[in-house]
Motif scaffolding. Structure first.
Motif, PDB file in Angstrom:
ATOM      1  N   LEU A 120       0.851  -1.186   0.000  1.00  0.00           N
ATOM      2  CA  LEU A 120       0.000   0.000   0.000  1.00  0.00           C
ATOM      3  C   LEU A 120       0.885   1.234   0.000  1.00  0.00           C
ATOM      4  N   LEU A 121       0.801   2.010  -1.067  1.00  0.00           N
ATOM      5  CA  LEU A 121       1.587   3.243  -1.203  1.00  0.00           C
ATOM      6  C   LEU A 121       0.654   4.419  -0.963  1.00  0.00           C
ATOM      7  N   ALA A 122       0.845   5.108   0.147  1.00  0.00           N
ATOM      8  CA  ALA A 122      -0.036   6.218   0.523  1.00  0.00           C
ATOM      9  C   ALA A 122       0.553   7.549   0.079  1.00  0.00           C
ATOM     10  N   GLU A 123      -0.337   8.503  -0.162  1.00  0.00           N
ATOM     11  CA  GLU A 123       0.021   9.893  -0.454  1.00  0.00           C
ATOM     12  C   GLU A 123       1.002   9.992  -1.632  1.00  0.00           C
ATOM     13  N   LEU A 124       0.536   9.526  -2.791  1.00  0.00           N
ATOM     14  CA  LEU A 124       1.348   9.592  -4.006  1.00  0.00           C
ATOM     15  C   LEU A 124       1.139  10.935  -4.705  1.00  0.00           C
ATOM     16  N   ASP A 125       2.191  11.395  -5.351  1.00  0.00           N
ATOM     17  CA  ASP A 125       2.099  12.639  -6.111  1.00  0.00           C
ATOM     18  C   ASP A 125       1.915  12.378  -7.603  1.00  0.00           C
ATOM     19  N   GLN A 126       2.471  11.271  -8.100  1.00  0.00           N
ATOM     20  CA  GLN A 126       2.366  10.986  -9.520  1.00  0.00           C
ATOM     21  C   GLN A 126       2.444   9.483  -9.742  1.00  0.00           C
ATOM     22  N   GLU A 127       1.818   9.041 -10.826  1.00  0.00           N
ATOM     23  CA  GLU A 127       1.754   7.620 -11.119  1.00  0.00           C
ATOM     24  C   GLU A 127       3.122   7.050 -11.456  1.00  0.00           C
ATOM     25  N   GLU A 128       4.019   7.892 -11.981  1.00  0.00           N
ATOM     26  CA  GLU A 128       5.347   7.408 -12.344  1.00  0.00           C
ATOM     27  C   GLU A 128       6.085   6.877 -11.125  1.00  0.00           C
TER      28      GLU A 128
END
Length: 841
Positions: free
Chosen positions: A481-489
């Motif tokens: 689980l990756l929280a608080e992402l800024d960009q899909e890359e």
């Protein structure tokens, strides 16, 4: 006269001790009383009303003090007490009050803090002849003494009192207990003795054993208070009070219960074998809180208590034992006395409970029992906390890897989605499934498989941020689980990092194993707005990664979702396909390239789906293998094909070789050989005419077991063929290790064999190597004349494809047989000597 503003108080150990005149037979008692007071640091003030001071001084000449204890002159004060002049000029109670308060102030000035009085001070009662007046006077004296919080030891001469007056007098003293028990600090021993020949009853004070009784009474009250504290701590522990709060309460109240100065709990750290301050009744600095003790355990008081966990340890030690140092950090004041007990634990002692005093004192056996009782309560609380943690770990964490489980993952995912909605940022769920884990588990054993899962979990945790979550759902499935992402890359970068980390070799025992993983990714909010949808879509994307070669990652898309919905629909209907007779077989002829005769046929499975129409195996075999339905379906295919081939033989047609595809899941089933024997027995089909086609991936999945299974098949006379050769491991070297009769060149090579030089070279090499190993070659997917001529020139043995015939139904294939298609010299082309082919018939 008004009383002083600050009354005197009476407590043991303070500067108290007022003595008045007593009879000669009380001198030994007075000495014992004085000796005990001096040993407890008290000062003695002796007021004498009638005897000379020099005579009183002889009372204290020899107190029998212990060696090393010196009686200082200022510890005993002998003061003459002067009574009022006669005749009395004021009421007796006022005269006595003035005298009493004057002596109280005198005692204060000399550093005393309490009074002990005998009735000698009541000498004024002799001036009252009327018993009623005496009684009133005594009550007034009692009230004044009580007001000043002093202690009165009464010695009454009751010669002029009758019995009723005596009982009335006793009733005025609320602290009186009839008999030989004493209560508080006012003592009466009624009817001590009666003088012969007298009607009067003499009440005399008895100083003997007053101090022993007072000490016992104080000790009893002390034990009651200790037991009450133990009970309260026990209720708090059972009530679920937080462990640290319970320990702080214990170390706060223990010094009061044991008349000590401070208390602490030291926790044992087994890794470095040191004691660390867990909680302390004193306020420690930030640097001292949790500070480890540097001294070896055997050289400290607390360390010995830990090592000898069944015995308390005292400071100073009894006897001539060498004193032990106390563990640092310590308060500024010196430690003159201490007692330590171990706090028991489930596997080892948790630590040590210690109580410390700046004054020299001796901890009695009851004190140590009280301290051990508190330690046992703390141990029970520790065990409860450990049990609670274990229950929580079992409820929210995976037992094998220690990672969050499905329950905790959903909780954290819901929290991450809530924060993402407020902060308007993305959250990614990555669904991971290890590639070929079952093969590793079967080859090296479950213990090695578990060790591999632990390593995978550790590498996943190391690949993400501390704010991210790595969870194990079960088996070889993980979720990141990756929280608080800024960009899909950023998600792709993490996925690539994970692929790289997991591809590194893992040492299982003395074997080095390499495993890979397939990753599916779904991103909030584009791919789902709730936790269930997000994980489901990530799972769908993971299966796409599996289908596209494994060891890769794929993002979820709506097109993929449509495919999955269709897949689910297929799975649902496939479970009822056998019951509804929706499965059927088609048969495609196989021809000998040299003779032109039909030498065999391949049974091809089809599904007449009630909604989607006729489906080829590529649309549902994958689902059948995943769900386990391939086992009953595969059994049905083999049995149905054998029965049909047997029926054609019974109709008088020439026997033909029957080729049937066997899936990897079916081939690797432990009962595969038994099921195969059952089919041959039930159908009566000749095993020499049956050919089982296996893919390269099935053969190489577990080579050792595969060889054993293939050998069991060959000893039954059944033929073996490698299907779609070239699309799997593409290794010619392993052919010599397996007992195959036929090799089928994959259709993808045959289709471009006339236009692609690489494919032509591969086909040429495959035919040459197979012939060198005495393995016949059949080319499938032959659709053109050019392909036929190429294969004829390379001496390919057999052909199969649309150029000669498509897969057809049982009735159509029966008509084909009746037309003589399989008879000798009947062929759709004419074979000639040399390498020329005539036009098709």
């Amino acid at each position: 006269m008004s009383p002083p503003s600050s009354p005197l108080s009476f407590e043991r150990g303070q500067n108290v001790g007022f003595f008045f005149d007593g009879d000669a037979d009380h001198r030994a008692t007075l000495r014992a009383f004085a000796r005990d007071g001096i040993l407890h640091g008290e000062k003695i003030l002796y007021l004498t009303a009638r005897r000379p001071a020099a005579l009183i001084a002889e009372y204290f000449a020899d107190l029998g003090l212990p060696a090393g204890t010196t009686l200082l002159p200022e510890q005993i004060h002998i003061v003459p007490a002067t009574g009022p002049a006669l005749p009395l000029k004021a009421p007796l109670n006022e005269i006595w009050a003035e005298f009493f308060l004057r002596e109280v102030e005198c005692a204060r000035r000399q550093g005393f803090s309490g009074l002990r009085l005998t009735s000698e001070l009541l000498w004024a009662v002799e001036f009252l002849q009327n018993p009623g007046e005496r009684l009133v006077y005594k009550r007034q004296v009692q009230a004044l003494v009580h007001e000043q919080r002093s202690v009165m030891l009464c010695q009454y001469d009751m010669g002029c009192f009758d019995n009723s007056t005596l009982l009335d007098l006793l009733a005025t003293h609320q602290q009186v207990i009839i008999g030989r028990e004493f209560h508080r600090n006012l003592y009466f021993i009624p009817f001590d003795r009666a003088h012969p020949g007298r009607d009067q009853i003499t009440l005399r004070t008895c100083l003997r054993n007053l101090q022993d009784h007072s000490r016992a009474q104080h000790a009893f009250q002390h034990r009651v208070a200790q037991q009450a504290m133990v009970a309260e701590l026990g209720r708090d522990a059972l009530g679920g009070m937080a462990l640290e709060e319970l320990m702080r309460k214990a170390v706060t109240h223990i010094p009061e219960a044991l008349s000590a100065d401070w208390c602490r709990v030291l926790e044992f750290a087994p890794t470095d074998r040191q004691l660390k301050t867990y909680v302390c009744s004193l306020v420690l600095s930030a640097g001292e809180e949790g500070l480890a003790v540097a001294e070896p355990l055997s050289q400290t008081l607390e360390g010995v208590a830990l090592l000898e966990s069944n015995l308390p340890v005292l400071f100073p030690p009894p006897g001539d034992d060498r004193p032990l140092a106390c563990c640092r950090p310590l308060p500024a004041q010196a430690v003159a006395a201490a007692a330590c007990v171990a706090i028991p634990g489930r596997d080892r002692p948790f630590g040590v409970l210690g109580v410390y005093s700046a004054q020299q004192r001796c901890f009695e056996q009851e004190d140590l029992l009280f301290l051990q009782s508190v330690a046992n309560i703390l141990a029970a609380a520790l065990d409860r906390c450990r049990t609670d943690r274990e229950i929580q770990r079992l409820a929210f964490y995976d037992r094998l890897t220690g990672l969050p489980n499905r329950t905790l993952l959903h909780d954290r995912l819901e929290g991450a989605l809530s924060r993402a909605r407020r902060g308007r940022h993305e959250v990614a769920a990555m669904f991971l499934d290890l590639d070929r884990f079952k093969s590793i588990n079967d080859t090296f054993g479950h213990a090695s498989g578990d060790e591999l899962l632990k390593v995978v979990g550790q590498r996943l945790v190391a690949s993400v941020r501390q704010t991210d979550t790595v969870a194990r759902l079960g088996g070889d499935e993980f979720v990141v689980l990756l929280a608080e992402l800024d960009q899909e890359e950023g998600v792709a970068a993490v996925a690539q990092k994970i692929l790289h980390e997991l591809a590194r070799p893992v040492l299982l025992g003395d074997q080095e194993v390499v495993t890979t993983t397939s990753i599916g990714i779904a991103v909030f909010p584009a791919d789902g707005v709730d936790s269930g949808t997000l994980l489901r879509h990530a799972d769908i994307a993971m299966y796409l990664a599996k289908e596209q070669g494994k060891n890769t990652y794929r993002f979820f898309s709506q097109d993929l979702h449509a495919r999955v919905e269709e897949r689910i629909k297929v799975e649902t209907c496939l479970r009822r396909a056998l019951e509804r007779d929706e499965l059927f077989l088609l048969y495609q002829p196989q021809l000998d390239l040299r003779t032109g005769r039909m030498v065999g046929m391949e049974a091809l499975l089809r599904w007449n789906h009630p909604e989607l129409g006729v489906l080829t195996p590529d649309k549902f075999i994958g689902v059948a293998e995943e769900t386990g339905l391939i086992l009953p379906i595969g059994q049905w295919v083999v049995a149905t094909a054998c029965l049909q081939a047997k029926a054609w033989q019974q109709q008088g047609f020439a026997p033909l070789r029957l080729a049937v595809n066997i899936s990897g899941r079916q081939f690797n089933h432990p009962c595969f050989i038994d099921l195969l024997d059952q089919v041959l027995e039930d159908t009566g089909f000749n095993p020499g005419l049956l050919e089982l086609e296996l893919t390269e991936s099935t053969i190489m999945e577990n080579a050792d077991i595969t060889i054993m299974t293939l050998t069991d098949i060959k000893v039954r006379g059944i033929n073996l063929a490698i299907d779609d050769f070239g699309t799997g491991y593409s290794s010619l070297s392993y052919l010599k290790h397996f007992p195959f009769d036929r090799l089928k060149i994959a259709q993808s090579f045959v289709q471009d064999v006339t236009s692609d030089a690489d494919n032509a070279a591969i086909v040429d090499a495959v035919i040459a190597v197979a012939h060198s190993l005495n393995i016949r070659v059949i080319a499938e997917g032959v659709e053109t004349r050019q392909q036929l001529e190429f294969l004829f020139q390379r001496q390919c043995d057999e052909l199969q494809g649309f150029y000669f015939g498509r897969p057809i139904s049982v009735d159509q294939f029966t008509e084909l047989l009746r037309a003589g298609f399989s008879l000798k010299d009947i062929c759709p082309f004419e074979a000639t000597s040399g390498a020329r082919l005539s036009s098709p018939a």
